[in-house]
Motif scaffolding. Structure first.
Motif, PDB file in Angstrom:
ATOM      1  N   PRO A   7       0.802  -1.236   0.000  1.00 19.78           N
ATOM      2  CA  PRO A   7       0.000   0.000   0.000  1.00 19.78           C
ATOM      3  C   PRO A   7       0.827   1.275   0.000  1.00 19.78           C
ATOM      4  O   PRO A   7       0.297   2.343  -0.322  1.00 19.78           O
ATOM      5  CB  PRO A   7      -0.825  -0.124   1.286  1.00 19.78           C
ATOM      6  CG  PRO A   7      -0.040  -1.022   2.171  1.00 19.78           C
ATOM      7  CD  PRO A   7       0.648  -1.991   1.262  1.00 19.78           C
ATOM      8  N   VAL A   8       2.122   1.209   0.356  1.00 19.01           N
ATOM      9  CA  VAL A   8       2.917   2.436   0.463  1.00 19.01           C
ATOM     10  C   VAL A   8       3.633   2.795  -0.840  1.00 19.01           C
ATOM     11  O   VAL A   8       4.298   3.830  -0.917  1.00 19.01           O
ATOM     12  CB  VAL A   8       3.946   2.348   1.617  1.00 19.01           C
ATOM     13  CG1 VAL A   8       3.232   2.165   2.942  1.00 19.01           C
ATOM     14  CG2 VAL A   8       4.954   1.240   1.374  1.00 19.01           C
ATOM     15  N   SER A   9       3.525   1.956  -1.866  1.00 19.11           N
ATOM     16  CA  SER A   9       4.119   2.296  -3.163  1.00 19.11           C
ATOM     17  C   SER A   9       3.301   3.406  -3.823  1.00 19.11           C
ATOM     18  O   SER A   9       2.116   3.558  -3.559  1.00 19.11           O
ATOM     19  CB  SER A   9       4.167   1.067  -4.072  1.00 19.11           C
ATOM     20  OG  SER A   9       4.913   0.024  -3.492  1.00 19.11           O
ATOM     21  N   GLY A  10       3.956   4.166  -4.696  1.00 24.80           N
ATOM     22  CA  GLY A  10       3.236   5.281  -5.304  1.00 24.80           C
ATOM     23  C   GLY A  10       3.885   5.802  -6.561  1.00 24.80           C
ATOM     24  O   GLY A  10       4.789   5.174  -7.137  1.00 24.80           O
ATOM     25  N   ILE A  11       3.425   6.953  -7.001  1.00 24.84           N
ATOM     26  CA  ILE A  11       3.921   7.589  -8.217  1.00 24.84           C
ATOM     27  C   ILE A  11       4.233   9.057  -7.920  1.00 24.84           C
ATOM     28  O   ILE A  11       3.718   9.637  -6.966  1.00 24.84           O
ATOM     29  CB  ILE A  11       2.909   7.480  -9.385  1.00 24.84           C
ATOM     30  CG1 ILE A  11       1.532   8.022  -8.958  1.00 24.84           C
ATOM     31  CG2 ILE A  11       2.808   6.053  -9.871  1.00 24.84           C
ATOM     32  CD1 ILE A  11       0.487   7.999 -10.072  1.00 24.84           C
ATOM     33  N   ILE A  12       5.080   9.636  -8.765  1.00 25.69           N
ATOM     34  CA  ILE A  12       5.540  11.004  -8.529  1.00 25.69           C
ATOM     35  C   ILE A  12       5.792  11.704  -9.858  1.00 25.69           C
ATOM     36  O   ILE A  12       6.101  11.056 -10.866  1.00 25.69           O
ATOM     37  CB  ILE A  12       6.835  10.994  -7.680  1.00 25.69           C
ATOM     38  CG1 ILE A  12       7.260  12.412  -7.289  1.00 25.69           C
ATOM     39  CG2 ILE A  12       7.966  10.265  -8.416  1.00 25.69           C
ATOM     40  CD1 ILE A  12       8.412  12.438  -6.294  1.00 25.69           C
ATOM     41  N   ASP A  13       5.642  12.994  -9.868  1.00 21.52           N
ATOM     42  CA  ASP A  13       6.040  13.826 -11.008  1.00 21.52           C
ATOM     43  C   ASP A  13       7.530  14.123 -10.836  1.00 21.52           C
ATOM     44  O   ASP A  13       7.916  15.031 -10.096  1.00 21.52           O
ATOM     45  CB  ASP A  13       5.222  15.117 -11.022  1.00 21.52           C
ATOM     46  CG  ASP A  13       5.555  16.032 -12.197  1.00 21.52           C
ATOM     47  OD1 ASP A  13       6.630  15.867 -12.804  1.00 21.52           O
ATOM     48  OD2 ASP A  13       4.738  16.916 -12.493  1.00 21.52           O
ATOM     49  N   SER A  14       8.366  13.346 -11.498  1.00 22.22           N
ATOM     50  CA  SER A  14       9.813  13.452 -11.285  1.00 22.22           C
ATOM     51  C   SER A  14      10.368  14.793 -11.765  1.00 22.22           C
ATOM     52  O   SER A  14      11.329  15.314 -11.194  1.00 22.22           O
ATOM     53  CB  SER A  14      10.545  12.302 -11.978  1.00 22.22           C
ATOM     54  OG  SER A  14      10.300  12.293 -13.369  1.00 22.22           O
ATOM     55  N   HIS A  15       9.767  15.369 -12.799  1.00 23.40           N
ATOM     56  CA  HIS A  15      10.252  16.665 -13.280  1.00 23.40           C
ATOM     57  C   HIS A  15      10.023  17.751 -12.230  1.00 23.40           C
ATOM     58  O   HIS A  15      10.896  18.580 -11.977  1.00 23.40           O
ATOM     59  CB  HIS A  15       9.568  17.041 -14.595  1.00 23.40           C
ATOM     60  CG  HIS A  15      10.106  18.293 -15.221  1.00 23.40           C
ATOM     61  ND1 HIS A  15      11.331  18.345 -15.860  1.00 23.40           N
ATOM     62  CD2 HIS A  15       9.602  19.559 -15.276  1.00 23.40           C
ATOM     63  CE1 HIS A  15      11.548  19.572 -16.299  1.00 23.40           C
ATOM     64  NE2 HIS A  15      10.516  20.331 -15.952  1.00 23.40           N
ATOM     65  N   SER A  16       8.837  17.737 -11.616  1.00 26.60           N
ATOM     66  CA  SER A  16       8.559  18.714 -10.555  1.00 26.60           C
ATOM     67  C   SER A  16       9.495  18.524  -9.372  1.00 26.60           C
ATOM     68  O   SER A  16       9.941  19.501  -8.752  1.00 26.60           O
ATOM     69  CB  SER A  16       7.103  18.590 -10.095  1.00 26.60           C
ATOM     70  OG  SER A  16       6.207  18.952 -11.124  1.00 26.60           O
ATOM     71  N   LEU A  17       9.799  17.266  -9.048  1.00 30.69           N
ATOM     72  CA  LEU A  17      10.753  17.004  -7.973  1.00 30.69           C
ATOM     73  C   LEU A  17      12.107  17.600  -8.304  1.00 30.69           C
ATOM     74  O   LEU A  17      12.721  18.291  -7.465  1.00 30.69           O
ATOM     75  CB  LEU A  17      10.880  15.496  -7.753  1.00 30.69           C
ATOM     76  CG  LEU A  17      12.021  15.046  -6.827  1.00 30.69           C
ATOM     77  CD1 LEU A  17      11.806  15.554  -5.413  1.00 30.69           C
ATOM     78  CD2 LEU A  17      12.166  13.524  -6.855  1.00 30.69           C
ATOM     79  N   MET A  18      12.591  17.367  -9.513  1.00 27.07           N
ATOM     80  CA  MET A  18      13.911  17.879  -9.889  1.00 27.07           C
ATOM     81  C   MET A  18      13.926  19.401  -9.923  1.00 27.07           C
ATOM     82  O   MET A  18      14.923  20.027  -9.519  1.00 27.07           O
ATOM     83  CB  MET A  18      14.348  17.284 -11.230  1.00 27.07           C
ATOM     84  CG  MET A  18      14.697  15.797 -11.140  1.00 27.07           C
ATOM     85  SD  MET A  18      15.477  15.128 -12.635  1.00 27.07           S
ATOM     86  CE  MET A  18      14.063  14.977 -13.713  1.00 27.07           C
ATOM     87  N   LEU A  19      12.847  20.005 -10.380  1.00 26.45           N
ATOM     88  CA  LEU A  19      12.764  21.469 -10.371  1.00 26.45           C
ATOM     89  C   LEU A  19      12.879  22.019  -8.954  1.00 26.45           C
ATOM     90  O   LEU A  19      13.567  23.029  -8.716  1.00 26.45           O
ATOM     91  CB  LEU A  19      11.446  21.925 -10.990  1.00 26.45           C
ATOM     92  CG  LEU A  19      11.400  22.151 -12.502  1.00 26.45           C
ATOM     93  CD1 LEU A  19       9.976  22.504 -12.926  1.00 26.45           C
ATOM     94  CD2 LEU A  19      12.357  23.254 -12.925  1.00 26.45           C
ATOM     95  N   ALA A  20      12.223  21.359  -8.014  1.00 29.15           N
ATOM     96  CA  ALA A  20      12.274  21.821  -6.623  1.00 29.15           C
ATOM     97  C   ALA A  20      13.678  21.675  -6.044  1.00 29.15           C
ATOM     98  O   ALA A  20      14.176  22.583  -5.365  1.00 29.15           O
ATOM     99  CB  ALA A  20      11.264  21.040  -5.783  1.00 29.15           C
TER     100      ALA A  20
END
Length: 425
Positions: A173-186
């Protein structure tokens, strides 16, 4: 000469753009600059390291990358999954960095408003012979500290996901997805706001450790692209940093082999595995609400179902081993990233093992990525390698080798570890 801050180094690097004719027998005429900390590679790991060193330690950080912008290699060509930490041997770096990195990543995303979603994952056995492997993964995940894992029979899993077929499943249940581009921008923004300087189109082509000083040979990427590969290479600049973090991804191992004074015997053999993704078309709504993974295969986690934050369904990646790469192609990321349309013919039978209602003609070419691996076909997967002075004897140098999956999830934990090694915390 001691340069006061990374800005002057950045200007020197930018002024070198466009030079060519690197035919020389000596480096005496090449200008030198000192630097406090140089991070090689502006992928997600390099960005996280730069942020950690600049923000937490207050150091002057220079990040160099051969590409025109950040995150153009493996960091932007993956499944964008936040992994739980199930697959990796207990007490391995992959296991510890993945679990720690997942917690750091969730906290960071919540604090900075980075799009992400904890949608959960089902790892599925589609025939009885795969069930022992599923049980092994369950035990491994529990030992690694993954929360909430639960084994379920096929009928229960198929009630959760009506389009799924399986005989048994492991729910994470703890697996997920992310916007990797937004992460890198931050990460980029925070590093820059704390003084980090980024120099793109800038390639580190080698170096030398001599007399207690590590030197990096740097040149403009365009000049390197136009190099005839016959004449001698002459760098545009020699950097003399106190700290070097080699997070060059696909180029990390080839670069290390070009640093004179670094013992070749401790540098692993590089392997490269290409993986293609296909997108699902001609459906009114996504057939799955969770990530769906088959039992892992040689070289990867199997052709799995990934959803992005817009609801687009992707299948991949497969594993295509690459032979015959050269250092310059690795430095400049000159790999073939095309996805052949007829490649879908190899995907359909693999996907239909767990998604039997997949219609013919519904897969369209998506994108491809390259994994930097430390083991080849039919070999036991390698752990991440983090090399520091204790291993190679060079003060201030940290090599990050084989940072494939779960590198995205692990990125902030790797950065934390690098800072710990440098005694910055």
């Amino acid at each position: 000469m001691r340069v006061n801050g990374s800005i002057k180094i950045y200007r020197r690097l930018m002024s070198a753009a466009g030079k060519d004719g690197w035919i020389c027998s000596s480096l005496e005429s090449v200008p030198k600059e000192t630097a406090e900390a140089v991070v090689i590679g502006a992928g997600v790991v390099g960005l996280a390291v730069a942020r950690e060193l600049a923000m937490k330690a207050g150091r002057e950080v220079l990040v160099v990358d051969s590409a025109p912008t950040f995150g153009s290699g493996s960091s932007s060509r993956n499944s964008e999954v936040i992994h739980a930490g199930i697959y990796y041997p207990p007490n391995s770096l992959k296991a510890s960095f993945c679990v720690r990195g997942r917690h750091l990543l969730h906290e960071y995303c919540r604090h900075h408003g980075i799009p992400h979603k904890q949608i959960g994952k089902l790892i599925v056995a589609t025939r009885p012979s795969e069930i022992p492997k599923l049980s092994e993964l369950m035990g491994r995940g529990v030992e690694n500290g993954v929360e909430g894992l639960r084994m379920m029979d096929g009928q229960e899993a198929m009630r959760l996901e009506p389009e799924l077929y399986c005989t048994k499943a492991l729910l994470s249940p703890v697996s997920g997805i992310i916007d990797s581009h937004s992460l890198m921008l931050a990460l980029l923004g925070e590093a820059e706001s704390h003084g980090a300087i980024f120099s793109y189109n800038t390639t580190v082509i080698g170096g030398r450790y001599e007399g207690g000083q590590l030197q990096l040979y740097v040149c403009d990427s365009k000049s390197l692209t136009n190099w005839d590969r016959k004449s001698a290479l002459k760098p545009d600049l020699i950097l003399c940093p106190r700290i070097v973090v080699n997070s060059a991804g696909l180029g990390a191992l080839p670069l290390s082999k070009r640093i004179h004074g670094l013992d070749d015997r401790i540098i692993p053999t590089p392997y490269f595995a290409r993986g293609c993704y296909f997108t699902l078309s001609n459906v009114k709504s996504p057939p799955f609400q969770r990530l769906v993974y088959p039992i892992p295969e040689d070289g990867g986690l199997g052709v799995h179902v990934t959803l992005d934050l817009n609801g687009q369904v992707k299948f991949g990646p497969n594993v295509e081993w690459i032979d015959g790469t050269d250092d310059i192609s690795n430095f400049l990321n000159l790999f073939d990233y095309s996805v052949a349309e007829d490649g879908a013919n190899r995907f359909y039978p693999e996907i239909r093992k767990y998604y039997p209602h997949l219609n013919d003609g519904s897969l369209e070419p998506g994108y491809a990525g390259i994994r930097p691996k430390l083991t080849g076909p039919m070999q036991i997967p390698s752990d991440f390698i983090v090399q520091a002075k204790k291993i190679h004897g060079i003060p201030g140098l940290i090599n990050l080798f084989g940072i494939e999956s779960p590198g995205l999830t692990s990125s902030m934990a790797i950065a934390e570890h690098v800072a710990d090694i440098m005694n910055y915390k």
